[in-house]
Write a protein that holds these residues in place. Structure first.
Motif, PDB file in Angstrom:
ATOM      1  N   THR A 288     -48.930 -25.826  16.588  1.00 34.47           N
ATOM      2  CA  THR A 288     -48.514 -27.390  16.063  1.00 34.47           C
ATOM      3  C   THR A 288     -49.557 -28.391  16.488  1.00 34.47           C
ATOM      4  O   THR A 288     -49.884 -29.111  15.881  1.00 34.47           O
ATOM      5  CB  THR A 288     -46.923 -27.637  16.553  1.00 34.47           C
ATOM      6  N   LYS A 289     -50.153 -28.019  17.927  1.00 37.09           N
ATOM      7  CA  LYS A 289     -51.006 -29.213  18.431  1.00 37.09           C
ATOM      8  C   LYS A 289     -52.223 -29.437  17.450  1.00 37.09           C
ATOM      9  O   LYS A 289     -52.728 -30.363  17.686  1.00 37.09           O
ATOM     10  CB  LYS A 289     -51.449 -28.390  19.896  1.00 37.09           C
ATOM     11  N   TRP A 290     -52.417 -28.346  16.689  1.00 36.39           N
ATOM     12  CA  TRP A 290     -53.851 -28.528  15.845  1.00 36.39           C
ATOM     13  C   TRP A 290     -53.759 -29.506  14.857  1.00 36.39           C
ATOM     14  O   TRP A 290     -54.409 -30.248  14.450  1.00 36.39           O
ATOM     15  CB  TRP A 290     -53.872 -27.176  15.074  1.00 36.39           C
ATOM     16  N   ALA A 291     -52.192 -29.849  14.553  1.00 34.50           N
ATOM     17  CA  ALA A 291     -52.005 -31.101  13.545  1.00 34.50           C
ATOM     18  C   ALA A 291     -51.527 -32.062  13.995  1.00 34.50           C
ATOM     19  O   ALA A 291     -51.294 -33.221  13.373  1.00 34.50           O
ATOM     20  CB  ALA A 291     -50.653 -30.506  12.521  1.00 34.50           C
ATOM     21  N   TRP A 292     -51.417 -32.315  15.288  1.00 37.03           N
ATOM     22  CA  TRP A 292     -50.839 -33.309  16.140  1.00 37.03           C
ATOM     23  C   TRP A 292     -51.789 -34.955  15.631  1.00 37.03           C
ATOM     24  O   TRP A 292     -53.025 -34.596  15.491  1.00 37.03           O
ATOM     25  CB  TRP A 292     -51.097 -33.543  17.688  1.00 37.03           C
ATOM     26  N   GLY A 293     -51.112 -35.745  14.849  1.00 34.44           N
ATOM     27  CA  GLY A 293     -52.034 -36.959  14.645  1.00 34.44           C
ATOM     28  C   GLY A 293     -52.580 -36.891  13.547  1.00 34.44           C
ATOM     29  O   GLY A 293     -53.103 -37.878  12.799  1.00 34.44           O
ATOM     30  N   THR A 294     -52.341 -35.854  12.661  1.00 36.67           N
ATOM     31  CA  THR A 294     -53.031 -35.643  11.148  1.00 36.67           C
ATOM     32  C   THR A 294     -51.884 -35.240  10.270  1.00 36.67           C
ATOM     33  O   THR A 294     -50.786 -34.925  10.789  1.00 36.67           O
ATOM     34  CB  THR A 294     -53.990 -34.632  11.279  1.00 36.67           C
ATOM     35  N   ASN A 295     -52.338 -35.481   8.984  1.00 39.28           N
ATOM     36  CA  ASN A 295     -51.363 -35.214   7.969  1.00 39.28           C
ATOM     37  C   ASN A 295     -51.590 -33.678   7.217  1.00 39.28           C
ATOM     38  O   ASN A 295     -50.957 -33.363   6.240  1.00 39.28           O
ATOM     39  CB  ASN A 295     -51.830 -36.111   6.608  1.00 39.28           C
ATOM     40  N   LEU A 296     -52.342 -32.882   8.393  1.00 43.63           N
ATOM     41  CA  LEU A 296     -52.500 -31.336   7.974  1.00 43.63           C
ATOM     42  C   LEU A 296     -51.181 -30.631   8.071  1.00 43.63           C
ATOM     43  O   LEU A 296     -50.403 -31.014   8.748  1.00 43.63           O
ATOM     44  CB  LEU A 296     -53.671 -30.794   8.652  1.00 43.63           C
ATOM     45  N   CYS A 297     -51.199 -29.662   7.274  1.00 43.26           N
ATOM     46  CA  CYS A 297     -50.298 -28.516   7.540  1.00 43.26           C
ATOM     47  C   CYS A 297     -51.202 -27.288   7.562  1.00 43.26           C
ATOM     48  O   CYS A 297     -52.104 -26.929   6.547  1.00 43.26           O
ATOM     49  CB  CYS A 297     -49.403 -28.333   6.259  1.00 43.26           C
ATOM     50  N   TYR A 298     -51.158 -26.345   8.604  1.00 39.00           N
ATOM     51  CA  TYR A 298     -51.890 -25.329   8.713  1.00 39.00           C
ATOM     52  C   TYR A 298     -50.713 -24.055   8.531  1.00 39.00           C
ATOM     53  O   TYR A 298     -49.633 -24.091   9.048  1.00 39.00           O
ATOM     54  CB  TYR A 298     -52.357 -25.025  10.157  1.00 39.00           C
ATOM     55  N   ILE A 299     -51.465 -23.198   7.699  1.00 38.73           N
ATOM     56  CA  ILE A 299     -50.542 -22.154   7.234  1.00 38.73           C
ATOM     57  C   ILE A 299     -51.146 -20.738   7.595  1.00 38.73           C
ATOM     58  O   ILE A 299     -52.471 -20.582   7.483  1.00 38.73           O
ATOM     59  CB  ILE A 299     -50.329 -22.053   5.603  1.00 38.73           C
ATOM     60  N   GLY A 300     -50.554 -19.958   8.418  1.00 40.11           N
ATOM     61  CA  GLY A 300     -50.998 -18.530   8.594  1.00 40.11           C
ATOM     62  C   GLY A 300     -50.052 -17.541   7.813  1.00 40.11           C
ATOM     63  O   GLY A 300     -48.877 -17.429   7.888  1.00 40.11           O
ATOM     64  N   ILE A 301     -50.499 -16.126   7.655  1.00 41.30           N
ATOM     65  CA  ILE A 301     -49.856 -15.496   6.741  1.00 41.30           C
ATOM     66  C   ILE A 301     -50.082 -13.959   7.360  1.00 41.30           C
ATOM     67  O   ILE A 301     -51.139 -13.450   7.871  1.00 41.30           O
ATOM     68  CB  ILE A 301     -50.303 -15.346   5.540  1.00 41.30           C
ATOM     69  N   GLU A 302     -49.063 -13.142   7.329  1.00 34.60           N
ATOM     70  CA  GLU A 302     -49.369 -11.584   7.964  1.00 34.60           C
ATOM     71  C   GLU A 302     -48.165 -10.834   6.945  1.00 34.60           C
ATOM     72  O   GLU A 302     -46.961 -11.239   6.953  1.00 34.60           O
ATOM     73  CB  GLU A 302     -48.927 -11.540   9.269  1.00 34.60           C
ATOM     74  N   VAL A 303     -48.677  -9.805   6.546  1.00 35.82           N
ATOM     75  CA  VAL A 303     -47.647  -8.951   5.823  1.00 35.82           C
ATOM     76  C   VAL A 303     -47.587  -7.786   6.514  1.00 35.82           C
ATOM     77  O   VAL A 303     -48.427  -7.214   7.044  1.00 35.82           O
ATOM     78  CB  VAL A 303     -48.457  -8.447   4.279  1.00 35.82           C
ATOM     79  N   ASP A 304     -46.186  -7.610   6.928  1.00 37.32           N
ATOM     80  CA  ASP A 304     -46.029  -6.393   7.647  1.00 37.32           C
ATOM     81  C   ASP A 304     -45.571  -5.247   6.685  1.00 37.32           C
ATOM     82  O   ASP A 304     -44.497  -5.178   6.086  1.00 37.32           O
ATOM     83  CB  ASP A 304     -44.753  -6.716   8.658  1.00 37.32           C
ATOM     84  N   GLU A 339     -56.110 -39.294  -2.211  1.00 36.35           N
ATOM     85  CA  GLU A 339     -54.816 -38.856  -1.836  1.00 36.35           C
ATOM     86  C   GLU A 339     -55.089 -38.857  -0.320  1.00 36.35           C
ATOM     87  O   GLU A 339     -54.203 -39.004   0.693  1.00 36.35           O
ATOM     88  CB  GLU A 339     -54.637 -37.580  -2.226  1.00 36.35           C
ATOM     89  N   ASP A 340     -56.353 -38.809   0.494  1.00 39.12           N
ATOM     90  CA  ASP A 340     -56.500 -38.526   1.776  1.00 39.12           C
ATOM     91  C   ASP A 340     -56.984 -40.226   2.460  1.00 39.12           C
ATOM     92  O   ASP A 340     -57.282 -40.097   3.515  1.00 39.12           O
ATOM     93  CB  ASP A 340     -57.512 -37.805   2.138  1.00 39.12           C
ATOM     94  N   LEU A 341     -56.977 -41.135   1.531  1.00 36.28           N
ATOM     95  CA  LEU A 341     -57.253 -42.476   1.998  1.00 36.28           C
ATOM     96  C   LEU A 341     -56.507 -42.801   3.339  1.00 36.28           C
ATOM     97  O   LEU A 341     -55.192 -42.969   3.127  1.00 36.28           O
ATOM     98  CB  LEU A 341     -57.438 -43.500   1.049  1.00 36.28           C
ATOM     99  N   GLY A 342     -57.230 -43.359   4.333  1.00 37.11           N
ATOM    100  CA  GLY A 342     -56.603 -43.944   5.290  1.00 37.11           C
ATOM    101  C   GLY A 342     -55.531 -43.091   6.232  1.00 37.11           C
ATOM    102  O   GLY A 342     -54.796 -43.295   7.340  1.00 37.11           O
ATOM    103  N   LEU A 343     -55.889 -41.638   6.150  1.00 37.52           N
ATOM    104  CA  LEU A 343     -54.980 -40.614   7.106  1.00 37.52           C
ATOM    105  C   LEU A 343     -55.917 -39.799   7.671  1.00 37.52           C
ATOM    106  O   LEU A 343     -57.107 -39.358   7.359  1.00 37.52           O
ATOM    107  CB  LEU A 343     -54.314 -39.910   5.907  1.00 37.52           C
ATOM    108  N   PRO A 344     -55.511 -39.763   9.174  1.00 35.43           N
ATOM    109  CA  PRO A 344     -56.454 -38.806  10.020  1.00 35.43           C
ATOM    110  C   PRO A 344     -56.590 -37.539   9.630  1.00 35.43           C
ATOM    111  O   PRO A 344     -55.576 -36.949   9.361  1.00 35.43           O
ATOM    112  CB  PRO A 344     -55.696 -39.089  11.303  1.00 35.43           C
ATOM    113  N   LYS A 345     -57.677 -36.850   9.424  1.00 36.45           N
ATOM    114  CA  LYS A 345     -57.964 -35.502   9.266  1.00 36.45           C
ATOM    115  C   LYS A 345     -58.400 -34.503  10.265  1.00 36.45           C
ATOM    116  O   LYS A 345     -58.276 -33.366  10.011  1.00 36.45           O
ATOM    117  CB  LYS A 345     -59.445 -35.585   8.145  1.00 36.45           C
TER     118      LYS A 345
END
Ligand SMILES: NC(=O)C1=CN([C@@H]2O[C@H](COP(=O)(O)OP(=O)(O)OC[C@H]3O[C@@H](n4cnc5c(N)ncnc54)[C@H](OP(=O)(O)O)[C@@H]3O)[C@@H](O)[C@H]2O)C=CC1
Ligand SMILES: CC(=O)N[C@@H](CCC(=O)OP(=O)(O)O)C(=O)O
Length: 350
Positions: A288-304, A339-345
């Motif tokens: 979650t810390k990677w996204a702090w203060g940004t509008n980002l959503c980080y997604i990880g995937i694993e198939v078991d 879409e990304d105007l004015g938003l921390p990246k």
């Protein structure tokens, strides 16, 4: 400056409000013209948030919808649930664009909203024009909307994990389980007992088990994506951190032959036009810390392949992509701006 959009914020003193104040103060196309509240009315923003002292933000005013509509062409409502239902109709009828951060305008079936929020819509015809403010799914409708029901923080993280799976028919929908964790700012700046440091620090626990109000909100969108009624199991947890949501989704794959790389390819294609959704490489799982203060959503995937399940992990900042950042993302679309105007990246890690 004449070219700037005149914007008001009702609920400026809350956690969503102060995020909006920070974002919109620095947004190149916005002029903040109204800050509204109730208990904080008459106080300077810098009295409530001393870190703003050097910015001279002005005072918070009592809500006067007539006055707001005269001064602002765009109004953000960052209020507890049940208030926007009363305020939005008048603002919409006066020609304002309205972005509501509460749950009041997220439901197309108003009876579901009433059942879970114990509030009826006085003007259902206004509610019917609301658009669910998740740009990665409803970008075109948001662009032409006047009223946005901004998603909840848990639904945002969870739906971004689930959408490709349901849209592409990759999973057995009834097998979906959402295990989500949130920081304490998710509860707002209200000083609730369970959010006190002495209560929340050094521990971790579930709440709202089998009855959290985000379940119907998530199921509404999942059902639309799947093309039939879907139920999901959603369990939220409170984590001793200020910001962040990690939503981990488990579901049984229809095709047990699929592997992680297949799902990564599908998710990358699904979100190829989504600047705020980042699909991580195989074996990398989001924090979650990677996204702090940004509008980002980080997604990880694993198939078991042993269990035939896919595990999708989705990390956001609950106050940004989960709330105010996403609302500004919607405003950018409504105004025809990038879409990304004015938003921390990028976050200031660590
Ligand atoms: N926190 C989060 O992570 C997320 C929250 N949300 C939703 O966003 C909304 C705002 O949440 P959040 O910012 O956390 O809430 P807060 O409790 O931090 O702030 C609530 C705000 O509402 C104002 N307010 C309350 N009653 C009135 C009233 N009658 N008239 C005018 N203003 C009023 C308060 O101002 P005053 O003190 O002046 O009364 C305050 O500014 C809520 O609906 C919440 O469910 C959505 C996504 C994520
Ligand atoms: C940690 C915490 O308390 N989180 C809040 C979610 C805030 C939110 O998104 O609520 P709305 O859907 O009403 O906008 C909760 O679980 O109630």
């Amino acid at each position: 400056m004449g070219s700037q959009a005149r914007v008001g914020i009702v609920g400026a003193s809350g956690y969503g409000g102060i995020q909006l104040v920070r974002l919109l103060t620095e947004h190149p196309n916005v002029d903040l013209v109204f800050l509204g509240g109730e208990g904080s009315a008459g106080k300077a923003m810098s009295e409530i948030y001393p870190h703003l002292h050097h910015r001279g933000m002005g005072d918070i005013e009592l809500v006067n919808l007539e006055e707001i509509a005269q001064r602002a062409e765009i109004v953000f409502l960052a209020l507890p649930n049940g208030l926007a239902v009363k305020m939005a109709p008048e603002l919409v009828e006066k020609g304002c664009k309205v972005l509501d951060l509460s749950a009041d305008y997220r439901f197309s079936d108003l009876s579901t909203y009433t059942q879970w929020y114990r509030t009826t819509h006085p003007r259902p015809e206004v509610a019917e024009q609301a658009v669910y403010g998740l740009p990665e799914l409803y970008r075109d409708r948001i662009s032409s909307a006047q009223l946005i029901g901004c998603p909840g923080c848990y639904p945002t993280a969870s739906l971004l994990a689930l959408a490709p799976l349901l849209k592409q028919g990759l999973i057995q929908p009834e097998s979906a389980i959402i295990d989500a964790k949130s920081g304490t700012s998710g509860g707002g700046r209200q000083g609730k007992l369970n959010l006190l440091h002495a209560e929340a620090e050094g521990t971790l626990g579930a709440y709202g088990v089998a009855r959290h109000r985000h379940t119907p909100e998530i199921e509404q969108i999942c059902s639309r994506l799947a093309g039939n009624e879907i139920m999901v199991q959603f369990t939220p947890h409170l984590v001793p951190m200020t910001r962040g949501i990690l939503s981990t989704v488990y579901a049984t794959l229809r095709d047990p032959g699929l592997v992680t790389e297949d799902l990564l390819t599908i998710f990358n294609v699904f979100y190829r036009h989504a600047p705020w959704v980042q699909i991580l490489p195989s074996g990398v799982y989001p924090q979650t810390k990677w996204a702090w203060g940004t509008n980002l959503c980080y997604i990880g995937i694993e198939v078991d392949q042993r269990t035939g399940r896919v595990v999708v992990m989705s990390a956001i900042d609950n106050l940004m992509k989960g709330q105010a950042g996403q609302a500004v993302q919607c405003l950018n679309l409504m105004m025809g701006w990038p879409e990304d105007l004015g938003l921390p990246k990028l976050s200031f890690y660590p």
